[in-house]
Design a protein around this motif. Structure first.
Motif, PDB file in Angstrom:
ATOM      1  N   THR A  39      47.200  37.857  35.452  1.00  0.00           N
ATOM      2  CA  THR A  39      47.982  38.797  36.248  1.00  0.00           C
ATOM      3  C   THR A  39      47.674  38.703  37.736  1.00  0.00           C
ATOM      4  OG1 THR A  39      46.311  40.476  35.766  1.00  0.00           O
ATOM      5  CG2 THR A  39      48.272  40.428  34.362  1.00  0.00           C
ATOM      6  N   VAL A  40      46.410  38.558  38.119  1.00  0.00           N
ATOM      7  CA  VAL A  40      46.043  38.493  39.530  1.00  0.00           C
ATOM      8  C   VAL A  40      45.088  37.325  39.761  1.00  0.00           C
ATOM      9  CG1 VAL A  40      45.010  39.707  41.479  1.00  0.00           C
ATOM     10  CG2 VAL A  40      46.297  40.997  39.781  1.00  0.00           C
ATOM     11  N   SER A  41      45.431  36.468  40.688  1.00  0.00           N
ATOM     12  CA  SER A  41      44.598  35.310  40.996  1.00  0.00           C
ATOM     13  C   SER A  41      43.675  35.555  42.172  1.00  0.00           C
ATOM     14  CB  SER A  41      45.489  34.104  41.307  1.00  0.00           C
ATOM     15  OG  SER A  41      46.365  34.407  42.392  1.00  0.00           O
ATOM     16  N   ALA A  89      38.797  51.127  50.224  1.00  0.00           N
ATOM     17  CA  ALA A  89      39.690  51.133  49.066  1.00  0.00           C
ATOM     18  C   ALA A  89      40.009  49.715  48.595  1.00  0.00           C
ATOM     19  CB  ALA A  89      40.977  51.881  49.407  1.00  0.00           C
ATOM     20  N   GLY A  90      40.127  48.778  49.537  1.00  0.00           N
ATOM     21  CA  GLY A  90      40.393  47.392  49.160  1.00  0.00           C
ATOM     22  C   GLY A  90      39.309  46.811  48.282  1.00  0.00           C
ATOM     23  N   VAL A  97      40.770  45.003  39.654  1.00  0.00           N
ATOM     24  CA  VAL A  97      41.635  43.955  39.096  1.00  0.00           C
ATOM     25  C   VAL A  97      40.831  42.734  38.657  1.00  0.00           C
ATOM     26  CG1 VAL A  97      43.612  44.727  40.449  1.00  0.00           C
ATOM     27  CG2 VAL A  97      42.155  42.913  41.355  1.00  0.00           C
ATOM     28  N   GLY A  98      39.507  42.795  38.827  1.00  0.00           N
ATOM     29  CA  GLY A  98      38.644  41.750  38.306  1.00  0.00           C
ATOM     30  C   GLY A  98      38.517  40.526  39.184  1.00  0.00           C
ATOM     31  N   ILE A  99      38.749  40.693  40.482  1.00  0.00           N
ATOM     32  CA  ILE A  99      38.694  39.550  41.391  1.00  0.00           C
ATOM     33  C   ILE A  99      37.296  39.353  41.955  1.00  0.00           C
ATOM     34  CG2 ILE A  99      39.551  38.623  43.583  1.00  0.00           C
ATOM     35  CD1 ILE A  99      41.530  38.434  41.322  1.00  0.00           C
ATOM     36  N   LYS A 100      36.775  40.382  42.611  1.00  0.00           N
ATOM     37  CA  LYS A 100      35.464  40.309  43.241  1.00  0.00           C
ATOM     38  C   LYS A 100      34.999  41.715  43.580  1.00  0.00           C
ATOM     39  CE  LYS A 100      36.899  37.697  46.646  1.00  0.00           C
ATOM     40  NZ  LYS A 100      36.810  36.886  47.865  1.00  0.00           N
ATOM     41  N   GLU A 101      33.737  41.853  43.905  1.00  0.00           N
ATOM     42  CA  GLU A 101      33.200  43.183  44.182  1.00  0.00           C
ATOM     43  C   GLU A 101      33.570  43.670  45.574  1.00  0.00           C
ATOM     44  OE1 GLU A 101      28.982  45.606  43.544  1.00  0.00           O
ATOM     45  OE2 GLU A 101      29.063  43.421  43.307  1.00  0.00           O
ATOM     46  N   SER A 118      39.397  33.396  45.975  1.00  0.00           N
ATOM     47  CA  SER A 118      39.607  34.689  45.327  1.00  0.00           C
ATOM     48  C   SER A 118      40.134  35.755  46.285  1.00  0.00           C
ATOM     49  CB  SER A 118      38.310  35.178  44.675  1.00  0.00           C
ATOM     50  OG  SER A 118      37.255  35.213  45.610  1.00  0.00           O
ATOM     51  N   GLY A 119      40.309  35.393  47.552  1.00  0.00           N
ATOM     52  CA  GLY A 119      40.981  36.307  48.469  1.00  0.00           C
ATOM     53  C   GLY A 119      40.117  36.844  49.583  1.00  0.00           C
ATOM     54  N   VAL A 120      40.772  37.219  50.668  1.00  0.00           N
ATOM     55  CA  VAL A 120      40.107  37.694  51.875  1.00  0.00           C
ATOM     56  C   VAL A 120      40.962  38.765  52.537  1.00  0.00           C
ATOM     57  CG1 VAL A 120      38.875  35.533  52.367  1.00  0.00           C
ATOM     58  CG2 VAL A 120      41.206  35.848  53.210  1.00  0.00           C
TER      59      VAL A 120
END
Length: 368
Positions: A39-41, A89-90, A97-101, A118-120
């Protein structure tokens, strides 16, 4: 081949392996492990200080929070640049969503491949949708944040290839939180925009900027969006202080600011709903996240049992933010009893409550 040539050959081979083949192989391994079809990458964040985890640390601006007491309740009491005592909140959304802490700032030069994949966050404290707003405090415009995202995509394509990058971008979660500075710092505090726009026409102008920004992300392949509305701006401690004749005795919210937020939020929600309706057939998931109602409940004492609702935990709590909230400032013992950490920004507990309230909207975005 001479021994000198052999030695030179092995040196060159080692260089190629260490700096070209090995990093690329590591990236490909991570890419294979990463569940891009889930669902979320990844998570990508844009906006202002409510979602800036430290990008302002790397630019020349007075709007910084990379010193104590900021981050006092963060892991290892680390002042990362987040404008709060702890997480934003981010960070809570990324963890949920299980991406990172934690969501790191894009401008951090130490970020590795896995963190990038995993995103920034591209957000910058003091920014806004109005191009004039970031110029006031010399921070990163939202349009520049979009350019950084395009740069990020190009970097990722080199590391993991265009096909995997396209899938990652498509399945990522996009969080956007901005607008408060456009009104509080820009429209109400300075004459430039007020001389050119009525309040309703300025709102229309901002919504055009929102539309252009989202179109830019959409063109890059983004499909899952969450836009945060404005808070009750008239209840921010600094707004109360600057607009009160007797700021210490009288701590009532200023209706003109909060009513502007209500009007703008309704317009933003309607615009996002229209986008969702028209783009749903193309795989869009677009939601509006209401923070006005929950923060009003906290401030009015209707829920959540906060002890202090009209001043921040740092300093007097009436004016302090950024460098005015510093290592020499008095700080309350328990920030979780305060809605606000400084005179502008919520405490970690307030951010967590906001996350809990909008979680069902997040579920809509990330569902299969």
């Amino acid at each position: 081949m001479s021994s000198a040539h052999v030695h030179h050959f092995y040196q060159l081979a080692l260089f190629v392996y260490m700096f070209i083949i090995a990093p690329e192989a590591h990236a490909q391994t991570l890419a294979k492990q990463k569940p891009f079809n889930n669902t979320v990458s990844a998570i990508f964040v844009f906006g202002d200080s409510t979602v800036d985890p430290g990008n302002n640390n790397y630019i020349a601006t007075p709007f910084k929070g990379n010193f104590l007491p900021y981050g006092r309740d963060f892991a290892n009491q680390n002042p990362t640049g987040r404008f709060s005592n702890g997480r934003l909140a981010g960070d809570f959304i990324a963890n949920y969503v299980g991406i990172k802490e934690y969501v790191p700032p894009y401008l951090d030069p130490t970020l590795g491949i896995e963190e990038l994949m995993s995103g920034v966050s591209f957000a910058s404290a003091g920014s806004g949708f109005d191009p004039l707003t970031p110029r006031i405090s010399n921070v990163i415009p939202v349009s520049k944040q979009l350019e950084y995202f395009k740069e990020y995509r190009a970097r990722l394509e080199v590391l993991i290839g265009k096909k995997r990058t396209k899938m990652l971008i498509k399945n990522a979660f996009y969080l956007v939180s901005a607008g408060t500075n456009d009104f509080v710092i820009n429209y109400f505090a300075m004459p430039i925009r007020r001389n050119s726009y009525t309040l309703p026409s300025y709102m229309e102008f901002l919504l055009q900027q929102v539309q252009q920004f989202m179109q830019g992300l959409w063109d890059q392949g983004a499909r899952k969006f969450a836009f945060v509305g404005l808070p009750p701006m008239g209840c921010l401690p600094i707004v109360i202080t600057l607009n009160s004749e007797s700021p210490i005795q009288q701590r009532a919210c200023f209706e003109i600011f909060s009513s502007a937020a209500t009007m703008y939020n309704l317009m933003l929600e309607n615009q996002l709903n229209a986008m969702q309706f028209s783009l749903a057939k193309f795989g869009a998931r677009i939601v509006y996240l209401d923070v006005y109602g929950p923060l009003s409940d906290m401030i009015q004492g209707r829920k959540y049992d906060f002890d202090e609702v009209s001043s921040g935990c740092c300093g007097t709590g009436l004016m302090e933010a950024s460098y005015l909230c510093n290592p020499k400032s008095f700080v309350c013992t328990n920030a979780s009893k305060y809605v606000f950490w400084d005179s502008i920004h919520p405490s970690e507990r307030a951010y967590y409550i906001l996350f809990e309230i909008v979680r069902s909207k997040i579920d809509f975005i990330i569902q299969d």
